[in-house]
Each structure stands twice: as C-alpha cells, then as structure tokens.
Design an enzyme around this catalytic site. Structure first.
Site, mmCIF file in Angstrom:
data_model
loop_
_atom_site.group_PDB
_atom_site.id
_atom_site.type_symbol
_atom_site.label_atom_id
_atom_site.label_comp_id
_atom_site.label_asym_id
_atom_site.label_seq_id
_atom_site.Cartn_x
_atom_site.Cartn_y
_atom_site.Cartn_z
ATOM 1 N N SER A 731 0.801 -1.222 0.000
ATOM 2 C CA SER A 731 0.000 0.000 0.000
ATOM 3 C C SER A 731 0.835 1.274 0.000
ATOM 4 C CB SER A 731 -0.964 0.001 1.185
ATOM 5 O OG SER A 731 -0.244 0.172 2.362
ATOM 6 N N LYS A 774 -6.359 3.596 8.850
ATOM 7 C CA LYS A 774 -5.401 4.519 8.230
ATOM 8 C C LYS A 774 -5.929 5.942 8.253
ATOM 9 C CE LYS A 774 -3.210 1.246 5.081
ATOM 10 N NZ LYS A 774 -3.176 0.750 3.697
#
Ligand code: ADP
Length: 843
Positions: A731, A774
């Site tokens: 990611s 996140k």
C-alpha cells in the site's frame, strides 16, 4: 536440653497454632500450615535454626474456625505438646504452604505470651517428664502402685487384647506389638490414643488429662470401644488386612523413643482419616464414570503408599484436583437481550457494529441453546475494549469469566498439561481455568491468539483447535488429568491484534469481528464516561477532588498519546490521579496540623479548613504532572524539501502515518532502500521507479543535471524512517511514486496530504485494506486531505461522520490522479492539471 531437674524442653517456645489435629506425646503427626503466622514461624525459626533446640516447637490445638486464624490470635488452648520438627517440606502448589512432620515430646502449659508477631512466642511450663521414655517397661508404674497401677495394668491388657484381634502380618500391627512390650506404661495412653481410631475431640481430652491417672481413665474407654467395634466387625465378616489397617489410624501412628530422628516412613504408611475424607470427596464429586473409576484406582494406590514417598504427594495432588474440578457444576444462564443491550451500552461507548453483532450472537444463543455456534474473535489494536466486551458478555449471561493469556505460549502442554510422569507436571491452562472458576460453563477469553508461538514441544494451536472444536471438545483430554473433560458448555471468545498471524485452521473456526481504533472525539467521550470515573474510583478520589476538563483530555490524547485504543490514555489519567492523590493526602495533613495548632482563639480552629475545591487539571498542571508533550503536530514541518511524502500504513496496533523520504546523488543509477523493508515494499519501490522513468517525459521529470532519464548518472536513496519497525505491504506504492515525482521534479508535496494505494506497472491504483484505521491515523496527525484508491470509496462509510466532514478525500483510479492531487496546483503533464474532478470533498 539437660538441666539439673532432668531432661527439659526450653522454657520459651514458638507456637504452632493448628486446627488440623492433635499431637500427643510419643506420636508423629503431619501438619500442613499455611496461615501467615505459622508460615513465619517455619521460615524464621525452623528453617533458620541450626541447633537441635531450635527444632523444638509447641503445638497448640486451635479448636476454633480456621478461617478466623488470620489477624487476632484466637484464645489459645492452654495445654499443648512440645514436639520436634523432624521434617519440613515447602511447596507452592496449590498455594504456598509447608508440611511439617512433628514428633510429640511432652505436654506443656502456656504461662505467658511473649509476642504475637511475626509468630507466637510463649513462656511455657513443662508438664510431663521427658525421662519417662527412658524407663524400661519393666519399671515405672506397676501393678503395685495402687489405683494407678491397676489402671495401667488394665490398659495394658486391653491393648494386648486389641493386638490379639489383629493380623500380625500387617507391619503396623507387628510394630505395635513390639512397642507395647518395650514402652513404659505411662506412655501408653498417649501412644494408643493416637494410634486407634479417635476423634480430635477425644484426643484433646487425653491431651488435657495432665494427671496420669486421669489420662488412663480417659483413654481406656476409647480402647475398649475399639475392641468392641472390632468384635462386632469380626462377627459380621471375616477380617481382611485392609480392615485392620483401618482400625489403626496409622497416619497419625506412633513414633517412639529412639526412633524419633530416624523416620523410615514405615511409621506412617497408609492414611486413615485423610484418605477417608478424600474418598468421600471422590464419591461426592459427581464425576463421570471413567473419571470416577480412575480416582478409585488412584485412591487405592494412595492408601498403600507411605506418605514420605514423593509419589504420594503427586497422587494426592492429582486426586485433590479431580475432586475440585466442576464436573457437573454450572451456573444458570440468565439471558435477557434487553438487559444485555443496556449493559453493553452502559459499559462501552461507541463500537456500535461490534455491540450489534454480539447482541445477535446472544439472541441466537437464547433461541437455540445448543452451543455449536462459531467462536467470536475480536480483532483490533490494543486498548480498544476487546477484553472488556468479553467481560461484559459474561456478565450479561450471568457466567463466570476467565482470561487465558496465550501471548508467547509455544508449548502445547501449556494448553493440554504435562503428563503426570514428569516431576512438577501440572494441568494445562484450560483445566486450571476451570478449577479456578469452579463451574463448567464459564466464558473463557483466549487472549492474543495471534501471538501463539511454535516450538519443538508441539504446536499449541493444534491443541487449541481441539479445545475449540465443538465436535471434539466434549471429550477434551488434558495430559495431566488423563481422562476426558467435557468443555462443550464453555463459551470461548478469542481476541487478537491481527488475523494475519492466527494459524489458518484456527481462524477457520472463528468469526472475526473487527474492532477498529477510536477517533479523537470518541476517545474524549470514552474518557469522560468511563476512564476518568474508573481511575478516580481506583485511586480513592472523588469528582469533588479532581476535575479534568474536556480541553485537557483532548490535549492528552493528541500530545501525550498516539494510539488507536485508549490504554495509554487510561494510564495517563492514572498518573494524574496519583499525583492528585498525593496532593490531597498532603492537604489533609496540613489542615490537620493547622487545626492542631490554632493561631487564634480555639473556636476559630474549625474555620481554618477551607471549603474543598476540586483540583483542576489545566495545561500548566498537565505539564507539571506528565512532563513536556511527547508528540507534536510535526507533519507540516517535514515538507520543507522536495522528496518527502506522507503515506498511511496499517499495523496490528492500528493505523499509522509513515513518511517516505528520497534523495539523489551522483552515481550509476543505483537504488538504495533503507528502513527495514519487506520484499513487497521493495518491489513497490522498483515499480514506482520504472513507472516514473517510463513516464518521465510526460511529467517533465529529469535527473540532477536536467537530463530526460531521472536515473542517468544518479543514485537514488529511499528511506522509510522509524527503521526499527519492519514495514511491508503493497500500500505504500502511491506514496513512493509521489515522493520520487517530487524529487525528480523539484516540487514540494502538499504538506497536509496523506495517501495510500497499491500501484501497477501501468500506473493503475489498486485498493488496499485497513482504510478506516489509516484514515483515523491521518486524522489524528492533523492531515486535511487523504488520497485513496477509487475502489476503496465504499470503506469511507465506516468512518464516523465528523471525520468524514473534516477531511477531504480524493479517490484515485490511476497515478495521474494521484500526482494531480498531491501537489499544489496539480502536477505538470497530468491530464487534469487544473481541476480536481475526483475530489469528494466533505463527504
Ligand atoms: P483490549 O482487550 O482491546 O486490549 P481492554 O479491553 O483491556 O482492551 O481495554 C482497555 C481499557 O479501555 C479498559 O479499561 C476498557 O474498559 C477501556 N475501554 C476501551 N474501549 C472502551 C469503550 N468503547 N468504552 C468504554 N471503555 C472502553
């Protein structure tokens, strides 16, 4: 020991207060002691002493309730027996205690208590002559001595009669015979009373009979009763050696002069009273047939074993555990969904999704009582309330709760126990847990299943599988128990920080419920509803003494903690409470001294105390107590050079922001990567560079001297700070691209933006996991705008409304859109330099 007046015991004796039995002179009794005072006596006196004299103690029967033998010493029985401790054995299982083997010497009376702590020391007066044991049987009291002589003769004859009825082949009986002839008559009442079947009360009567005459009178009926009983028994059935053993209560059997320091174990083989109690317990434990049979077998073995044999203790411990286990004991479930909802809501703020699922689970349980449902597994960062929800579930069901920490368990015998052949073997945590809670249907919280280890001693996960599998766990066999225990009534709940490291077979049995971290606002609410009141209570403070305003809480959250859960937040409140507690305690002292020494007229004394005001924790007090802030909003300061971008990472501890830094220098086109990266991360870096080189022209990227290939004559160094933490996963792709694009173009990345997303060689942005955590991390760090993969848009719905309102989200399908959003005013060469079509602002 020798003094002018014959053999003497010391005139000051430490006392052992015992409710376990009565020690009579001439006999040897095993005492198990665990009360604080007795333990102190053993450790400070018996174990420290070096002389023979220091092994002599006074044993005082304590006929009162053992539970009350804690602080105040009970009124003591006035007469006790001085004895020599011939053996001291310490053990920690099941709780710390000592076992003492004591041989009685003579009676004494307590004339004066000298001290009570740490153990009782008393001045004593010796009542029996110790010399009596030295007199040969032919001397001493004889038939010519009037009434006493007659009594002793009668007693002797009765004892001989008893012996005649017993089988000489039994060793104890043979020894009794031998001793009967060699012992002086005076000692017979004590010795016989401790050998035949007598209750503690009767032994106490013998102990209290200081005059020899009375002692014979008291003991004789007991002896005759024994003979009568035996006669009756012989009439009804043929005697077997077993029965004879029972007649002689051998555990408390006599140990006689000359042998006192030379115990050979034979003196106490078998175990009358004690095994009888155990046997009764075995019958009363309501255990299944197989277990019951095993117990009977062990019991039989135990009876044949001398107590001094190490195996005796092992077998005993085993049987003790077997009778203690809740084979058939359970609490009654009281499930009321309405009440459960209220309870869950009262105990926990937010976490709606989790609470809803837990209620569903409970509702299904209510409708269908069979337990073969999935096992719930709460997965989330530390301190988000996983354990505490587990505890609430137990409360709503009215069940016992027990937590089994699995972190670091790497040996399957931790779960399944050790075989009994090992020294120090014990049952596993499951059986131990059942023993602790005392019922067979508790809620077991298997904490940290993701941290199970593996080792040569077998895989604990495999053992756990058996525990959790409804098809198998009704006959779970612990190696120590070696008989099956039905675990099917136990409600298991598991917790973990991440599913990644849970063994797949185990994960397969569980229903995973994600428990994400909290937002700042949620934390403030949790703090004021739960954490602060709890901490106040734990520290004995009241809201009238300590007030923490909301602003302070917010300050603590953002500047003193950086976590997904609320654990360190709770600790900070703890620190504040401690500091305030000191102040409050000091304050009390000051007021008291002030009132003690009033400066004015006495009547004014009361007025000196000011009305109690709460201590308010303002920023100054906060800094005083917690020190300078640990974290500052540092994000924007770091974007002062090209080649820095902010990524978002997911860790088992919640979301985190992650800087990516790049620099270039003259070289040969080498790429250096530092910061503990995994393979996937390294691949992402190579991908990013390849894509940027391929598109260098479009985006006007150059090398250090303005050449068209960014890598020509240039070395690149990519660094991911916080190098001690291993980072991996795809990611970071978009972040690396942005960081390098900034480096190659010399432009600064916007300082208020963070991003996440996987990239492909063709420049597409693929979705990634952990979006909620996140984004929350970005929000905590003060980021204003977040770039996400387009296909993650649906995940935004999980975010709390205020977070969605405060952040700008850019959903990107390709790198072109990413670069466009990451730089102020767009990026040269991107398709949409001047517009932000993907900006889903203020969702
Ligand atoms: P975990 O098991 O997830 O590591 P704990 O259950 O030990 O976390 O929670 C830590 C502390 O935080 C506990 O005191 C718990 O009561 C409190 N806590 C966590 N989440 C909440 C919540 N949503 N509402 C109230 N208290 C909470």
């Amino acid at each position: 020991m020798t003094s002018g007046g014959g053999i003497q015991i010391p005139n000051r004796l430490p006392l052992l207060l015992t409710h376990e039995g009565v020690l009579l002179p001439g006999s040897t009794v095993r005492f198990s002691v665990d009360s604080p005072r007795n333990m102190q006596m053993v450790s400070q006196r018996l174990l420290r002493g070096t002389s023979l004299k220091s092994t002599i103690i006074g044993v005082i029967p304590n006929t009162r309730d053992p539970e009350r033998d804690t602080d105040d010493i009970p009124t003591l029985h006035n007469i006790g027996t001085a004895g020599i401790a011939v053996q001291v054995v310490g053990s920690n299982w099941p709780k710390p205690h000592y076992t003492l083997l004591i041989t009685g010497l003579c009676r004494f009376s307590v004339s004066n208590l000298l001290k009570e702590r740490p153990f009782v020391l008393a001045e004593v007066e010796q009542l029996d002559k110790l010399e009596q044991y030295m007199i040969p049987a032919t001397e001493g009291v004889s038939a010519d001595d009037g009434e006493l002589g007659e009594l002793s003769q009668k007693f002797y004859q009765a004892a001989v009669q008893l012996l005649g009825m017993l089988d000489m082949s039994v060793p104890v009986v043979a020894k009794f015979r031998r001793l009967l002839d060699s012992l002086p008559r005076e000692t017979l009442p004590d010795v016989v009373a401790s050998m035949i079947r007598t209750s503690n009360k009767e032994k106490l009567q013998v102990l209290d009979a200081v005059s020899l005459e009375e002692r014979f009178k008291k003991a004789l009926p007991m002896l005759t009763r024994q003979i009568e009983g035996l006669k009756l028994l012989q009439k009804t059935r043929k005697m077997s050696p077993d029965n004879e053993k029972r007649v002689l209560s051998v555990r408390k059997g006599g140990v006689f002069p000359g042998r006192q320091f030379n115990l050979d174990g034979e003196d106490e083989d078998g175990d009358g009273d004690d095994t009888a109690v155990l046997e009764r317990k075995v019958h009363g434990a309501n255990m299944p047939e197989t277990a019951f049979r095993v117990c009977l077998k062990e019991l039989k073995r135990l009876k044949k074993m001398p107590q001094s044999m190490p195996e005796y203790a092992l077998t005993r411990n085993y049987l003790d555990l077997m009778v203690e286990l809740p084979w058939n004991k359970s609490t009654k479930d009281c499930l009321d969904i309405q009440a459960a909802r209220t309870l869950l809501d009262n105990d926990h703020y937010a976490m709606d999704k989790l609470k809803r699922r837990v209620l569903e689970y409970l509702a299904v349980r209510q409708l269908k009582t069979s337990l073969k449902g999935p096992i719930l597994c709460f997965v989330g960062p530390p301190g988000v309330g996983k354990t505490s929800v587990g505890r609430s579930i137990a409360r709503t069901l009215g069940r016992e709760f027990h937590r089994i920490a699995l972190g670091g368990v790497c040996d399957q015998s931790d779960i399944r126990g050790h075989r009994r052949t090992y020294v120090g073997s014990m049952p596993g945590r499951i059986i131990n847990g059942l023993k602790t809670v005392g019922v067979n249907n508790p809620v077991f919280l298997l904490d940290e299943v993701d941290k199970l280890g593996k080792s040569l001693q077998g895989d604990p996960a495999a053992a756990l599988l058996e525990v959790l599998d409804p098809e198998q766990n009704h006959s779970f066999t612990d190696h120590y128990l070696n008989v099956a225990f039905d675990l099917s009534q136990v409600l298991f709940i598991a917790t973990a920080n991440t599913t990644a490291t849970i063994p797949p077979a185990l994960l397969d049995r569980m229903e995973v419920l994600q428990v994400p971290g909290y937002t700042q606002e949620e934390k403030v609410e949790i703090a004021h509803r739960h954490l602060i009141p709890n901490q106040l209570e734990q520290h004995g403070l009241t809201p009238q003494q300590l007030h923490i305003p909301q602003d302070t809480t917010q300050d603590i959250i953002s500047r003193y903690t950086r976590e997904a859960g609320v654990r360190s937040l709770e600790r900070k409140f703890g620190a504040i409470c401690r500091a305030v507690a000191v102040k409050v305690a000091e304050g009390h002292r000051v007021t008291r001294t002030e009132t003690l020494i009033p400066s004015g007229p006495i009547e004014q004394g009361d007025k000196v105390t000011p009305p109690e005001m709460p201590i308010v924790i303002d920023p100054v007090a906060l800094k005083d107590i917690l020190g300078p802030p640990l974290f500052e909003m540092e994000v924007s300061e770091r974007f002062t050079l090209p080649g820095v971008a902010l990524g978002l990472a997911w860790t088992p501890l919640g979301g985190e922001i992650m800087f990516v830094e790049a620099s270039r220098m003259e070289g040969e086109g080498q790429l250096t990567l530092t910061g503990q990266l995994g393979d996937v991360m390294k691949e992402s870096a190579h991908l990013a560079i390849s894509w940027l080189r391929a598109n260098a022209k479009t985006y006007q990227l150059t090398n250090m001297v303005g050449g068209p290939d960014p890598l020509e004559g240039t070395d690149i160094h990519l660094h991911f700070p916080a190098g001690a933490v291993t980072k991996d996963g795809p990611s970071a792709g978009v972040t690396i691209v942005t960081c390098l694009a900034s480096l190659f173009s010399g432009r600064l990345v916007r300082s208020d933006i963070a991003m996440t997303g996987e990239i492909t060689l063709r420049g597409l942005v693929l979705p990634v996991g952990g979006i909620k955590d996140k984004v929350l991390a970005a929000y905590r760090a003060g980021v204003k705008r977040v770039i996400l993969p387009k296909r993650n848009e649906k995940d935004l719905e999980e975010l709390p409304a205020n977070v969605r309102a405060d952040l700008d989200f850019v959903t990107a399908g390709n790198l072109d859109e990413v670069l466009n959003a990451a730089f102020d005013g767009g990026f040269p060469g991107t398709a949409s330099t001047h517009t932000h079509p993907q900006l889903t602002s203020k969702l």
